[in-house]
Motif scaffolding. Structure first.
Motif, PDB file in Angstrom:
ATOM      1  N   SER A  12       3.275 -21.582 -48.863  1.00 22.30           N
ATOM      2  CA  SER A  12       3.961 -21.120 -50.057  1.00 22.30           C
ATOM      3  C   SER A  12       5.443 -20.998 -49.744  1.00 22.30           C
ATOM      4  CB  SER A  12       3.386 -19.745 -50.450  1.00 22.30           C
ATOM      5  OG  SER A  12       4.227 -19.108 -51.373  1.00 22.30           O
ATOM      6  N   THR A  13       6.282 -21.677 -50.533  1.00 22.50           N
ATOM      7  CA  THR A  13       7.732 -21.536 -50.290  1.00 22.50           C
ATOM      8  C   THR A  13       8.322 -20.487 -51.219  1.00 22.50           C
ATOM      9  OG1 THR A  13       8.015 -23.502 -51.661  1.00 22.50           O
ATOM     10  CG2 THR A  13       8.236 -23.795 -49.295  1.00 22.50           C
ATOM     11  N   LYS A  14       7.835 -20.457 -52.461  1.00 20.90           N
ATOM     12  CA  LYS A  14       8.295 -19.417 -53.378  1.00 20.90           C
ATOM     13  C   LYS A  14       7.428 -18.194 -53.168  1.00 20.90           C
ATOM     14  CE  LYS A  14       9.674 -20.173 -57.679  1.00 20.90           C
ATOM     15  NZ  LYS A  14       9.645 -20.665 -59.078  1.00 20.90           N
ATOM     16  N   LYS A  15       7.907 -17.262 -52.345  1.00 17.95           N
ATOM     17  CA  LYS A  15       7.139 -16.046 -52.155  1.00 17.95           C
ATOM     18  C   LYS A  15       8.067 -14.868 -51.883  1.00 17.95           C
ATOM     19  CE  LYS A  15       6.099 -17.421 -47.394  1.00 17.95           C
ATOM     20  NZ  LYS A  15       5.053 -17.786 -46.444  1.00 17.95           N
ATOM     21  N   LYS A  16       7.554 -13.676 -51.947  1.00 14.75           N
ATOM     22  CA  LYS A  16       8.329 -12.466 -51.686  1.00 14.75           C
ATOM     23  C   LYS A  16       8.900 -12.531 -50.273  1.00 14.75           C
ATOM     24  CE  LYS A  16       8.395  -8.959 -53.811  1.00 14.75           C
ATOM     25  NZ  LYS A  16       9.445  -8.468 -54.763  1.00 14.75           N
ATOM     26  N   ASP A  17      10.162 -12.161 -50.127  1.00 13.27           N
ATOM     27  CA  ASP A  17      10.806 -12.177 -48.814  1.00 13.27           C
ATOM     28  C   ASP A  17      10.015 -11.371 -47.784  1.00 13.27           C
ATOM     29  OD1 ASP A  17      12.807 -13.721 -49.778  1.00 13.27           O
ATOM     30  OD2 ASP A  17      14.279 -12.118 -49.977  1.00 13.27           O
ATOM     31  N   ALA A  18       9.470 -10.264 -48.214  1.00  9.76           N
ATOM     32  CA  ALA A  18       8.798  -9.353 -47.285  1.00  9.76           C
ATOM     33  C   ALA A  18       7.632 -10.001 -46.547  1.00  9.76           C
ATOM     34  CB  ALA A  18       8.298  -8.110 -48.038  1.00  9.76           C
ATOM     35  N   ALA A  21       7.601 -14.249 -43.310  1.00  9.40           N
ATOM     36  CA  ALA A  21       7.413 -14.571 -41.890  1.00  9.40           C
ATOM     37  C   ALA A  21       5.943 -14.641 -41.488  1.00  9.40           C
ATOM     38  CB  ALA A  21       8.125 -13.531 -41.029  1.00  9.40           C
ATOM     39  N   LEU A  22       5.051 -14.333 -42.422  1.00 10.21           N
ATOM     40  CA  LEU A  22       3.627 -14.257 -42.071  1.00 10.21           C
ATOM     41  C   LEU A  22       2.953 -15.625 -42.050  1.00 10.21           C
ATOM     42  CD1 LEU A  22       2.539 -11.200 -44.235  1.00 10.21           C
ATOM     43  CD2 LEU A  22       3.357 -11.212 -41.872  1.00 10.21           C
ATOM     44  N   ARG A  23       2.012 -15.787 -41.123  1.00 13.76           N
ATOM     45  CA  ARG A  23       1.142 -16.960 -41.126  1.00 13.76           C
ATOM     46  C   ARG A  23      -0.070 -16.600 -41.973  1.00 13.76           C
ATOM     47  NH1 ARG A  23      -2.880 -18.708 -36.716  1.00 13.76           N
ATOM     48  NH2 ARG A  23      -3.438 -20.789 -37.393  1.00 13.76           N
ATOM     49  N   LEU A  24      -0.288 -17.379 -43.022  1.00 12.66           N
ATOM     50  CA  LEU A  24      -1.345 -17.035 -43.971  1.00 12.66           C
ATOM     51  C   LEU A  24      -2.558 -17.939 -43.804  1.00 12.66           C
ATOM     52  CD1 LEU A  24       0.817 -16.441 -47.186  1.00 12.66           C
ATOM     53  CD2 LEU A  24      -0.054 -14.741 -45.573  1.00 12.66           C
ATOM     54  N   VAL A  42      -6.927 -14.734 -48.830  1.00 14.61           N
ATOM     55  CA  VAL A  42      -5.791 -15.112 -47.987  1.00 14.61           C
ATOM     56  C   VAL A  42      -5.473 -13.904 -47.109  1.00 14.61           C
ATOM     57  CG1 VAL A  42      -3.350 -15.729 -47.957  1.00 14.61           C
ATOM     58  CG2 VAL A  42      -4.851 -16.685 -49.715  1.00 14.61           C
ATOM     59  N   ALA A  43      -5.454 -14.118 -45.799  1.00 16.20           N
ATOM     60  CA  ALA A  43      -5.180 -13.010 -44.886  1.00 16.20           C
ATOM     61  C   ALA A  43      -4.039 -13.388 -43.949  1.00 16.20           C
ATOM     62  CB  ALA A  43      -6.424 -12.670 -44.070  1.00 16.20           C
ATOM     63  N   ALA A  44      -3.196 -12.423 -43.640  1.00 22.17           N
ATOM     64  CA  ALA A  44      -2.136 -12.640 -42.658  1.00 22.17           C
ATOM     65  C   ALA A  44      -2.760 -12.642 -41.275  1.00 22.17           C
ATOM     66  CB  ALA A  44      -1.095 -11.534 -42.769  1.00 22.17           C
ATOM     67  N   ILE A  73       4.890  -3.620 -46.101  1.00 21.38           N
ATOM     68  CA  ILE A  73       4.975  -4.883 -46.835  1.00 21.38           C
ATOM     69  C   ILE A  73       3.735  -5.070 -47.702  1.00 21.38           C
ATOM     70  CG2 ILE A  73       6.467  -5.996 -45.136  1.00 21.38           C
ATOM     71  CD1 ILE A  73       4.012  -7.390 -43.982  1.00 21.38           C
ATOM     72  N   PRO A  74       3.871  -5.855 -48.802  1.00 27.68           N
ATOM     73  CA  PRO A  74       2.758  -6.019 -49.753  1.00 27.68           C
ATOM     74  C   PRO A  74       1.685  -6.987 -49.249  1.00 27.68           C
ATOM     75  CG  PRO A  74       4.688  -7.207 -50.535  1.00 27.68           C
ATOM     76  CD  PRO A  74       5.110  -6.488 -49.282  1.00 27.68           C
ATOM     77  N   VAL A  75       0.950  -6.568 -48.238  1.00 22.94           N
ATOM     78  CA  VAL A  75      -0.128  -7.375 -47.669  1.00 22.94           C
ATOM     79  C   VAL A  75      -1.407  -6.550 -47.701  1.00 22.94           C
ATOM     80  CG1 VAL A  75      -1.008  -8.298 -45.492  1.00 22.94           C
ATOM     81  CG2 VAL A  75       1.338  -8.776 -46.194  1.00 22.94           C
ATOM     82  N   ASP A  76      -2.483  -7.119 -48.234  1.00 26.57           N
ATOM     83  CA  ASP A  76      -3.723  -6.355 -48.358  1.00 26.57           C
ATOM     84  C   ASP A  76      -4.883  -6.934 -47.543  1.00 26.57           C
ATOM     85  OD1 ASP A  76      -4.620  -8.556 -49.745  1.00 26.57           O
ATOM     86  OD2 ASP A  76      -4.727  -7.564 -51.689  1.00 26.57           O
TER      87      ASP A  76
END
Lengths: 97, 97, 97, 97, 97
Positions: A12-18, A21-24, A42-44, A73-76
């Motif tokens: 994903s290129t268009k994503k929240k800055d926060a 840096a994550l590998r999804l 989808v998990a980091a 950061i907004p990761v669940d």
């Protein structure tokens, strides 16, 4: 935590800055009797998991604690471990029903 | 996070002030084998997603971290990324079963 | 957030003081293709929703942010908006399958 | 909390440091009429539970409160009790349907 | 919140100290059309609910707010109210389908 299989990657290129840096990873949770079940997620990745590996996935608010604790950061969903060995007791798992 | 397809928009004039500035999308999560499954959800859009696009959606408490972190708002689903490319390993996804 | 229909009211005299002032609605979430699906829920009403109205419901920890933010109350579902209009793109919703 | 049966152990060497000291159990939640149902989960053990035992499992953000409260760890399921006795009223459980 | 029926009690001697003082009930959530559905849960009782009573259950992180707010305990489900009366509008509940 969920037991899940790593089944893919997502870009994903268009994503929240926060979360830039994550590998999804795309993961498929395992349901009853360890068969694939439930929504693909989808998990980091925080442990270097690869295709086809069985992993342990922390969900929800606790997932954020795997990252910077002072700027959440907004990761669940986050992969917190790669399974080396899984020992299941067949007789108590209800597999025989 | 969920993988989901943007399937619509929702308008609401009578709503909590705290969420009045949000763009609300209707999304359909993808389940096993990436087929639409599970409840349709309303998610706040933070990346400019459009109809039919595949998106990454953060749910629950982590969703709030996509917004003002010092004055949390009652939002439990947010689009945090638009999927450019999805690479799924068929052989480990359980699709052949 | 969930899309849900308001289907009733619930009265309770023996309840925790912290939630005694809330108006509690019974709601039925909408699932795939916007058909009623999933557990009936009790949600606090913050926007004056009525019988039969389609509403937006925030769940979990974010629901608490719709109320007093310095003295959180044990509420996990709140109606945050009444739907005026819902625009769904049939061709991407999977309705034709 | 969930009622669940301990059905196995899981070993992981590549995992987040924050969870390295935890004993991880594989559990099968019990659904309607106390039959095994729903996704198999991995839960941290805080009470010394063993194979085949019926346990009480706290999920989500509250699970973190079973550990160090000043340095939260990314754990979303924890065994908080071992069931000694379970008294179920058949007539109200819907078992007869 | 969930609507649920109290269907039993659960006793546990080996449990986390933080939850040792709680009265734990077994509850069966009500699903679509108010029929029992979904996993049986263990919920802490804060209102004196009894066998067969219909109750309102708060889940997740908000459940902790029903207890000591300065020393959170690992509880993810709590009975916050006993239902006196439930008024459901049949025509909007989808019961006729």
């Amino acid at each position: 935590m969920l037991l899940a299989k790593v089944i893919g990657n997502v870009w994903s290129t268009k994503k929240k800055d926060a979360i830039s840096a994550l590998r999804l990873l795309v993961i498929q949770p395992l349901g009853k009797n360890l068969k694939p079940d439930g929504n693909v997620l989808v998990a980091a990745d925080e442990v270097g998991a690869g295709f086809g590996e069985l992993v342990i996935v922390t969900q929800g608010s606790p997932a954020m604690q795997a990252f910077n604790k002072t700027d959440l950061i907004p990761v669940d969903a986050v992969v917190v471990g790669i399974v080396d060995n899984l020992e299941i007791a067949d007789d108590v798992a209800g597999k025989k029903k």
